[in-house]
Write a protein that holds these residues in place. Sequence first.
Motif, PDB file in Angstrom:
ATOM      1  N   GLN A   1       3.993  14.584 -11.300  1.00 19.08           N
ATOM      2  CA  GLN A   1       4.418  14.712 -12.692  1.00 19.08           C
ATOM      3  C   GLN A   1       3.329  15.382 -13.529  1.00 19.08           C
ATOM      4  OE1 GLN A   1       5.362  11.013 -14.551  1.00 19.08           O
ATOM      5  NE2 GLN A   1       6.207  11.964 -16.379  1.00 19.08           N
TER       6      GLN A   1
ATOM      7  N   ALA B   1       3.088   5.895  -2.963  1.00 14.47           N
ATOM      8  CA  ALA B   1       4.237   6.659  -3.466  1.00 14.47           C
ATOM      9  C   ALA B   1       4.181   6.789  -4.984  1.00 14.47           C
ATOM     10  CB  ALA B   1       5.539   5.976  -3.041  1.00 14.47           C
ATOM     11  N   ARG B   2       3.781   5.700  -5.668  1.00 18.59           N
ATOM     12  CA  ARG B   2       3.634   5.776  -7.137  1.00 18.59           C
ATOM     13  C   ARG B   2       2.542   6.761  -7.522  1.00 18.59           C
ATOM     14  NH1 ARG B   2       4.693   0.168  -6.652  1.00 18.59           N
ATOM     15  NH2 ARG B   2       2.474  -0.317  -6.597  1.00 18.59           N
ATOM     16  N   ASP B   3       1.433   6.751  -6.793  1.00 18.82           N
ATOM     17  CA  ASP B   3       0.334   7.678  -7.085  1.00 18.82           C
ATOM     18  C   ASP B   3       0.764   9.125  -6.865  1.00 18.82           C
ATOM     19  OD1 ASP B   3      -1.259   5.515  -7.692  1.00 18.82           O
ATOM     20  OD2 ASP B   3      -2.330   5.527  -5.772  1.00 18.82           O
ATOM     21  N   ARG B   4       1.504   9.374  -5.770  1.00 22.25           N
ATOM     22  CA  ARG B   4       1.982  10.736  -5.519  1.00 22.25           C
ATOM     23  C   ARG B   4       2.932  11.199  -6.609  1.00 22.25           C
ATOM     24  NH1 ARG B   4       2.232   8.796  -0.219  1.00 22.25           N
ATOM     25  NH2 ARG B   4       4.466   8.416  -0.415  1.00 22.25           N
ATOM     26  N   ALA B   5       3.817  10.310  -7.051  1.00 29.02           N
ATOM     27  CA  ALA B   5       4.766  10.666  -8.108  1.00 29.02           C
ATOM     28  C   ALA B   5       4.033  10.964  -9.412  1.00 29.02           C
ATOM     29  CB  ALA B   5       5.774   9.541  -8.310  1.00 29.02           C
ATOM     30  N   ALA B   6       3.028  10.169  -9.741  1.00 28.52           N
ATOM     31  CA  ALA B   6       2.266  10.406 -10.975  1.00 28.52           C
ATOM     32  C   ALA B   6       1.511  11.733 -10.896  1.00 28.52           C
ATOM     33  CB  ALA B   6       1.291   9.255 -11.225  1.00 28.52           C
TER      34      ALA B   6
ATOM     35  N   ARG C   1       0.832  -1.210   0.000  1.00 26.21           N
ATOM     36  CA  ARG C   1       0.000   0.000   0.000  1.00 26.21           C
ATOM     37  C   ARG C   1       0.860   1.250   0.000  1.00 26.21           C
ATOM     38  NH1 ARG C   1      -3.150  -3.066   3.677  1.00 26.21           N
ATOM     39  NH2 ARG C   1      -2.119  -2.060   5.419  1.00 26.21           N
ATOM     40  N   GLN C   2       1.936   1.247   0.769  1.00 23.86           N
ATOM     41  CA  GLN C   2       2.820   2.413   0.807  1.00 23.86           C
ATOM     42  C   GLN C   2       3.499   2.622  -0.541  1.00 23.86           C
ATOM     43  OE1 GLN C   2       5.421   1.585   4.078  1.00 23.86           O
ATOM     44  NE2 GLN C   2       3.989   2.361   5.615  1.00 23.86           N
ATOM     45  N   ALA C   3       3.903   1.542  -1.188  1.00 24.30           N
ATOM     46  CA  ALA C   3       4.536   1.662  -2.505  1.00 24.30           C
ATOM     47  C   ALA C   3       3.555   2.210  -3.530  1.00 24.30           C
ATOM     48  CB  ALA C   3       5.075   0.306  -2.951  1.00 24.30           C
ATOM     49  N   GLN C   4       2.304   1.739  -3.491  1.00 24.12           N
ATOM     50  CA  GLN C   4       1.300   2.242  -4.430  1.00 24.12           C
ATOM     51  C   GLN C   4       1.006   3.715  -4.170  1.00 24.12           C
ATOM     52  OE1 GLN C   4      -0.039   0.657  -7.118  1.00 24.12           O
ATOM     53  NE2 GLN C   4      -0.841   2.665  -7.587  1.00 24.12           N
TER      54      GLN C   4
END
Length: 122
Positions: free
Chosen positions: A57, A49-54, A44-47
């Motif tokens: 961007q 972080a990916r959502d925040r990065a997207a 969940r934390q990795a997802q």
Amino acid sequence: MAATGLALAATAAGAQVDPLAAHDRAMIRMELEQSRQAQMAAARQAQAARDRAAAAQTLRGLQARGGDAGLSYRPPPVEALPERGDPSVGLSLRLDELDRLTDARLARSNEVLRAIKPASER
């Protein structure tokens, strides 16, 4: 994990239940569950972080299109379509149709209930 499962099955096959072995099995189950929960939390934390990065961007891309003036993205205003006219008229028509459909469904339901014979009449 497979070895743990085999060990649990082997001890469960015995005729006598050793309280210490049962306690050990319970502890192993708890440790496995804690490990599974930790894996799920990490995923969940990795997802996130990916959502925040997207999202970051996307925002950078929108700000870059805004130029140096620092303009932010604003969606175009919603306009009423001329052929549809006043939205409140459409809403009242939809409510009238909803009332009509509700009344029709209630009438069908009442017909079904009237068709059911009471147990005393059978």
